[in-house]
Design a protein around this motif. Structure first.
Motif, PDB file in Angstrom:
ATOM      1  N   ASN A  43       0.825  -1.211   0.000  1.00 17.49           N
ATOM      2  CA  ASN A  43       0.000   0.000   0.000  1.00 17.49           C
ATOM      3  C   ASN A  43       0.856   1.257   0.000  1.00 17.49           C
ATOM      4  OD1 ASN A  43      -2.403  -1.434  -0.017  1.00 17.49           O
ATOM      5  ND2 ASN A  43      -2.610  -1.422   2.208  1.00 17.49           N
ATOM      6  N   SER A  44       2.008   1.209   0.678  1.00 14.06           N
ATOM      7  CA  SER A  44       2.870   2.391   0.755  1.00 14.06           C
ATOM      8  C   SER A  44       3.506   2.711  -0.589  1.00 14.06           C
ATOM      9  CB  SER A  44       3.964   2.187   1.810  1.00 14.06           C
ATOM     10  OG  SER A  44       4.950   1.269   1.365  1.00 14.06           O
ATOM     11  N   ARG A  45       3.607   1.715  -1.452  1.00  8.75           N
ATOM     12  CA  ARG A  45       4.171   1.944  -2.782  1.00  8.75           C
ATOM     13  C   ARG A  45       3.154   2.608  -3.720  1.00  8.75           C
ATOM     14  NH1 ARG A  45       3.573  -0.652  -7.337  1.00  8.75           N
ATOM     15  NH2 ARG A  45       5.127  -0.420  -8.974  1.00  8.75           N
ATOM     16  N   ARG A  46       1.917   2.656  -3.325  1.00  7.18           N
ATOM     17  CA  ARG A  46       0.859   3.202  -4.175  1.00  7.18           C
ATOM     18  C   ARG A  46       0.303   4.480  -3.553  1.00  7.18           C
ATOM     19  NH1 ARG A  46      -3.435  -1.408  -4.670  1.00  7.18           N
ATOM     20  NH2 ARG A  46      -3.076  -1.399  -2.423  1.00  7.18           N
ATOM     21  N   PRO A  47       1.010   5.600  -3.702  1.00  7.20           N
ATOM     22  CA  PRO A  47       0.511   6.836  -3.106  1.00  7.20           C
ATOM     23  C   PRO A  47      -0.889   7.202  -3.600  1.00  7.20           C
ATOM     24  CG  PRO A  47       2.746   7.121  -3.896  1.00  7.20           C
ATOM     25  CD  PRO A  47       2.267   5.806  -4.415  1.00  7.20           C
ATOM     26  N   GLY A  48      -1.157   6.919  -4.886  1.00  5.49           N
ATOM     27  CA  GLY A  48      -2.468   7.251  -5.427  1.00  5.49           C
ATOM     28  C   GLY A  48      -2.717   8.743  -5.415  1.00  5.49           C
ATOM     29  N   GLY A  49      -3.971   9.118  -5.232  1.00  9.28           N
ATOM     30  CA  GLY A  49      -4.291  10.535  -5.172  1.00  9.28           C
ATOM     31  C   GLY A  49      -4.360  11.176  -6.541  1.00  9.28           C
ATOM     32  N   ARG A  50      -4.384  12.493  -6.531  1.00  9.83           N
ATOM     33  CA  ARG A  50      -4.609  13.260  -7.768  1.00  9.83           C
ATOM     34  C   ARG A  50      -3.401  13.315  -8.671  1.00  9.83           C
ATOM     35  NH1 ARG A  50      -5.972  18.481  -4.468  1.00  9.83           N
ATOM     36  NH2 ARG A  50      -4.418  17.440  -3.138  1.00  9.83           N
ATOM     37  N   TYR A  51      -2.215  13.023  -8.140  1.00 13.28           N
ATOM     38  CA  TYR A  51      -1.008  13.294  -8.913  1.00 13.28           C
ATOM     39  C   TYR A  51      -0.179  12.040  -9.151  1.00 13.28           C
ATOM     40  CZ  TYR A  51      -2.637  17.774  -7.301  1.00 13.28           C
ATOM     41  OH  TYR A  51      -3.441  18.847  -7.025  1.00 13.28           O
ATOM     42  N   ALA A  52      -0.849  10.902  -9.254  1.00  8.96           N
ATOM     43  CA  ALA A  52      -0.160   9.642  -9.524  1.00  8.96           C
ATOM     44  C   ALA A  52      -0.789   8.973 -10.739  1.00  8.96           C
ATOM     45  CB  ALA A  52      -0.237   8.722  -8.311  1.00  8.96           C
ATOM     46  N   SER A  53      -0.098   7.988 -11.286  1.00  7.93           N
ATOM     47  CA  SER A  53      -0.618   7.205 -12.389  1.00  7.93           C
ATOM     48  C   SER A  53      -1.976   6.614 -12.030  1.00  7.93           C
ATOM     49  CB  SER A  53       0.360   6.074 -12.731  1.00  7.93           C
ATOM     50  OG  SER A  53      -0.255   5.106 -13.552  1.00  7.93           O
ATOM     51  N   LYS A  54      -2.874   6.541 -13.010  1.00 10.37           N
ATOM     52  CA  LYS A  54      -4.201   5.992 -12.770  1.00 10.37           C
ATOM     53  C   LYS A  54      -4.243   4.478 -12.962  1.00 10.37           C
ATOM     54  CE  LYS A  54      -5.600  10.060 -11.826  1.00 10.37           C
ATOM     55  NZ  LYS A  54      -5.741  10.415 -10.406  1.00 10.37           N
ATOM     56  N   ARG A  55      -3.096   3.873 -13.232  1.00 11.51           N
ATOM     57  CA  ARG A  55      -3.059   2.410 -13.265  1.00 11.51           C
ATOM     58  C   ARG A  55      -3.310   1.894 -11.857  1.00 11.51           C
ATOM     59  NH1 ARG A  55       1.614  -1.629 -15.838  1.00 11.51           N
ATOM     60  NH2 ARG A  55       0.750  -3.566 -14.990  1.00 11.51           N
ATOM     61  N   LYS A  56      -4.325   1.058 -11.716  1.00 16.06           N
ATOM     62  CA  LYS A  56      -4.705   0.568 -10.396  1.00 16.06           C
ATOM     63  C   LYS A  56      -4.514  -0.951 -10.343  1.00 16.06           C
ATOM     64  CE  LYS A  56      -6.001   4.675  -9.105  1.00 16.06           C
ATOM     65  NZ  LYS A  56      -5.160   5.437  -8.159  1.00 16.06           N
ATOM     66  N   GLU A  57      -3.540  -1.372  -9.593  1.00 10.47           N
ATOM     67  CA  GLU A  57      -3.271  -2.789  -9.399  1.00 10.47           C
ATOM     68  C   GLU A  57      -3.558  -3.165  -7.946  1.00 10.47           C
ATOM     69  OE1 GLU A  57      -2.632  -4.903 -11.631  1.00 10.47           O
ATOM     70  OE2 GLU A  57      -1.620  -3.924 -13.320  1.00 10.47           O
ATOM     71  N   GLU A  58      -4.131  -4.355  -7.754  1.00  9.87           N
ATOM     72  CA  GLU A  58      -4.415  -4.821  -6.402  1.00  9.87           C
ATOM     73  C   GLU A  58      -3.123  -5.115  -5.635  1.00  9.87           C
ATOM     74  OE1 GLU A  58      -7.329  -4.961  -4.827  1.00  9.87           O
ATOM     75  OE2 GLU A  58      -8.211  -4.021  -6.606  1.00  9.87           O
ATOM     76  N   ASP A  59      -2.100  -5.572  -6.365  1.00  5.97           N
ATOM     77  CA  ASP A  59      -0.797  -5.882  -5.766  1.00  5.97           C
ATOM     78  C   ASP A  59      -0.909  -6.882  -4.610  1.00  5.97           C
ATOM     79  OD1 ASP A  59       0.612  -4.426  -7.578  1.00  5.97           O
ATOM     80  OD2 ASP A  59       1.000  -2.723  -6.274  1.00  5.97           O
ATOM     81  N   VAL A  60      -1.729  -7.900  -4.817  1.00 10.87           N
ATOM     82  CA  VAL A  60      -1.800  -8.996  -3.853  1.00 10.87           C
ATOM     83  C   VAL A  60      -0.578  -9.878  -4.065  1.00 10.87           C
ATOM     84  CG1 VAL A  60      -3.088 -11.021  -3.082  1.00 10.87           C
ATOM     85  CG2 VAL A  60      -4.307  -8.935  -3.774  1.00 10.87           C
ATOM     86  N   VAL A  61       0.167 -10.126  -3.008  1.00 10.33           N
ATOM     87  CA  VAL A  61       1.397 -10.905  -3.099  1.00 10.33           C
ATOM     88  C   VAL A  61       1.092 -12.377  -2.804  1.00 10.33           C
ATOM     89  CG1 VAL A  61       3.729 -11.213  -2.204  1.00 10.33           C
ATOM     90  CG2 VAL A  61       2.761  -8.910  -2.391  1.00 10.33           C
ATOM     91  N   HIS A  62       1.343 -13.231  -3.793  1.00  9.78           N
ATOM     92  CA  HIS A  62       1.139 -14.665  -3.639  1.00  9.78           C
ATOM     93  C   HIS A  62       2.488 -15.320  -3.307  1.00  9.78           C
ATOM     94  CE1 HIS A  62      -2.879 -14.213  -5.359  1.00  9.78           C
ATOM     95  NE2 HIS A  62      -2.331 -13.475  -6.311  1.00  9.78           N
ATOM     96  N   ILE A  63       2.534 -16.051  -2.222  1.00  2.88           N
ATOM     97  CA  ILE A  63       3.740 -16.777  -1.817  1.00  2.88           C
ATOM     98  C   ILE A  63       3.588 -18.212  -2.308  1.00  2.88           C
ATOM     99  CG2 ILE A  63       5.215 -17.455   0.107  1.00  2.88           C
ATOM    100  CD1 ILE A  63       3.967 -15.122   1.697  1.00  2.88           C
ATOM    101  N   LEU A  64       4.341 -18.551  -3.341  1.00  6.66           N
ATOM    102  CA  LEU A  64       4.114 -19.811  -4.049  1.00  6.66           C
ATOM    103  C   LEU A  64       5.026 -20.945  -3.600  1.00  6.66           C
ATOM    104  CD1 LEU A  64       3.541 -18.431  -7.667  1.00  6.66           C
ATOM    105  CD2 LEU A  64       1.881 -18.807  -5.832  1.00  6.66           C
ATOM    106  N   SER A  65       6.103 -20.632  -2.903  1.00  3.22           N
ATOM    107  CA  SER A  65       6.994 -21.698  -2.440  1.00  3.22           C
ATOM    108  C   SER A  65       7.848 -21.188  -1.284  1.00  3.22           C
ATOM    109  CB  SER A  65       7.896 -22.187  -3.582  1.00  3.22           C
ATOM    110  OG  SER A  65       8.801 -21.162  -3.988  1.00  3.22           O
ATOM    111  N   GLY A  66       8.461 -22.121  -0.560  1.00  2.18           N
ATOM    112  CA  GLY A  66       9.405 -21.775   0.494  1.00  2.18           C
ATOM    113  C   GLY A  66       8.801 -21.478   1.846  1.00  2.18           C
ATOM    114  N   VAL A  67       7.474 -21.596   1.969  1.00  2.65           N
ATOM    115  CA  VAL A  67       6.797 -21.301   3.229  1.00  2.65           C
ATOM    116  C   VAL A  67       5.798 -22.411   3.543  1.00  2.65           C
ATOM    117  CG1 VAL A  67       5.259 -19.695   4.439  1.00  2.65           C
ATOM    118  CG2 VAL A  67       7.061 -18.811   2.965  1.00  2.65           C
ATOM    119  N   GLU A  68       5.836 -22.896   4.758  1.00  5.23           N
ATOM    120  CA  GLU A  68       4.889 -23.904   5.234  1.00  5.23           C
ATOM    121  C   GLU A  68       4.281 -23.438   6.545  1.00  5.23           C
ATOM    122  OE1 GLU A  68       6.669 -27.729   5.520  1.00  5.23           O
ATOM    123  OE2 GLU A  68       7.480 -27.699   3.473  1.00  5.23           O
ATOM    124  N   ASN A  69       2.953 -23.370   6.566  1.00  5.58           N
ATOM    125  CA  ASN A  69       2.230 -22.945   7.773  1.00  5.58           C
ATOM    126  C   ASN A  69       2.718 -21.590   8.279  1.00  5.58           C
ATOM    127  OD1 ASN A  69       0.746 -25.439   7.861  1.00  5.58           O
ATOM    128  ND2 ASN A  69       2.541 -26.412   8.784  1.00  5.58           N
TER     129      ASN A  69
END
Length: 358
Positions: A43-69
């Protein structure tokens, strides 16, 4: 597209491909994953607001390997972030009409026309999402050492903010939030500066100021992997970074040795550098004092004004107006990226130096 030696990050993906992400190798087993910290960082990487790019990505981070429980298992970690809001038609002029200030021409020639240039391809700042996610994933490691990493926008155009240690602890106003600047007065002036250039179909340069506090004495390696050389390499890898300065930087040119030298105080068991803002790094090793770093960013190259540049299909210089969704200034978005780069470098060097058990 690698960073680090003992804790090694590898970036993958393109701006308009299906996803971006990173592989992390060398992360110790037993690290508890703080998913909330990862969400806050994205969220901190996406300042948003009136003066930022209008590209809107959810930026959900998927952890696909290397982590158990919810705990790392010592294997390679894959972090993946989907690209959902792409508009490739905005780049229909490529590769025939390369944009000024971008990698279009050099990447097109280097790859014999095979590169995906949309949105900057593999060179796009879109990949910084993976850097921020990786740093948030690793941040619990340096938290155990008591290290704090904080940044703010220090300059936009001719508007300068007060140093962070003279400002409120976080973003107090809407302008502070939008500009990622802790100085309310400067943030308000920055908003007007950005608005002026955006209205003129132009962009403006900026600077991000970083402070690393709490680093124990001695992190870093001699010469090329010293703390400052490693940080400089990482910071200059951020898209559009044009300069890095540490401590008193270029102002040192006008100083004498007596003015610049920081005496040691404290005790033999706990030496402490004295003086006004002493150097946080000496000979590549952390001193225990605050590490101060500034990163200069050029004005975003994609602007709505007409620019004259070579058209490869006609072999003539022709006007080009770049459409699409772009930031008029990079500093606000770069704050999270500068912090992330610092965390990645600190983690690798702390593991290499034995400050963190591998």
């Amino acid at each position: 597209m690698h960073l680090g030696e003992h804790v090694r990050l590898t970036l993958f993906g393109t701006s308009h491909g299906p996803r971006v992400g990173a592989y992390l190798n060398g992360v110790p087993a037993g690290l508890i994953v703080d998913k909330d910290a990862i969400v806050r960082a994205m969220n901190s990487r996406r300042p948003g607001g009136r003066y930022a790019s209008k590209r809107k990505e959810e930026d959900v981070v998927h952890i696909l390997s290397g982590v158990e429980n919810g705990v790392t298992n010592g294997q390679e970690i894959e972090l993946s972030i989907d690209n959902n809001d792409v508009k490739s038609r905005d780049y229909s002029f490529l590769p025939d009409h390369p944009r000024p200030g971008h990698q279009d021409m050099v990447m097109h020639k280097r790859t014999n026309g095979e590169a995906d240039l949309r949105g900057g391809g593999t060179s796009s700042a879109r990949l910084t999402a993976a850097l921020v996610a990786s740093a948030a994933f690793l941040s619990p490691l340096i938290n155990t050492l008591g290290i704090s990493v904080e940044a703010q926008v220090g300059v936009i155009g001719d508007v300068r903010a007060k140093p962070m240690d003279e400002c409120p602890p976080r973003w107090e106003t809407e302008a502070c939030q939008e500009m990622r600047c802790r100085d309310p007065d400067a943030a308000r002036a920055m908003v007007q500066c950005v608005k002026q250039h955006k209205t003129a179909a132009n962009s403006i340069g900026s600077r991000v100021d970083l402070q690393i506090s709490g680093a124990p004495l001695g992190i870093g390696e001699p010469w090329f992997d010293g703390m400052e050389p490693a940080l400089a390499k990482a910071m200059m890898s951020i898209p559009a970074a044009r300069g890095v300065e540490f401590g008193r930087g270029f102002s040192s040119v006008g100083m004498t040795g007596l003015q610049h030298n920081d005496p040691w105080g404290g005790t033999a068991d706990k030496p402490v550098l004295q003086g006004d803002k002493p150097d946080g790094v000496l000979a590549g090793l952390t001193t225990g004092a605050v590490i101060r770093c500034s990163v200069a960013f050029k004005p975003p190259s994609s602007i709505a004004s007409s620019q004259q540049t070579l058209n490869l299909s006609t072999n003539t210089v022709e006007p080009l107006v770049v459409g699409g969704r772009h930031d008029p200034v990079l500093g606000p978005r770069a704050v999270a990226v500068v912090e992330a780069m610092a965390i990645l470098v600190l983690t690798d060097l702390a593991v290499r130096g034995g400050f963190i058990d591998a």
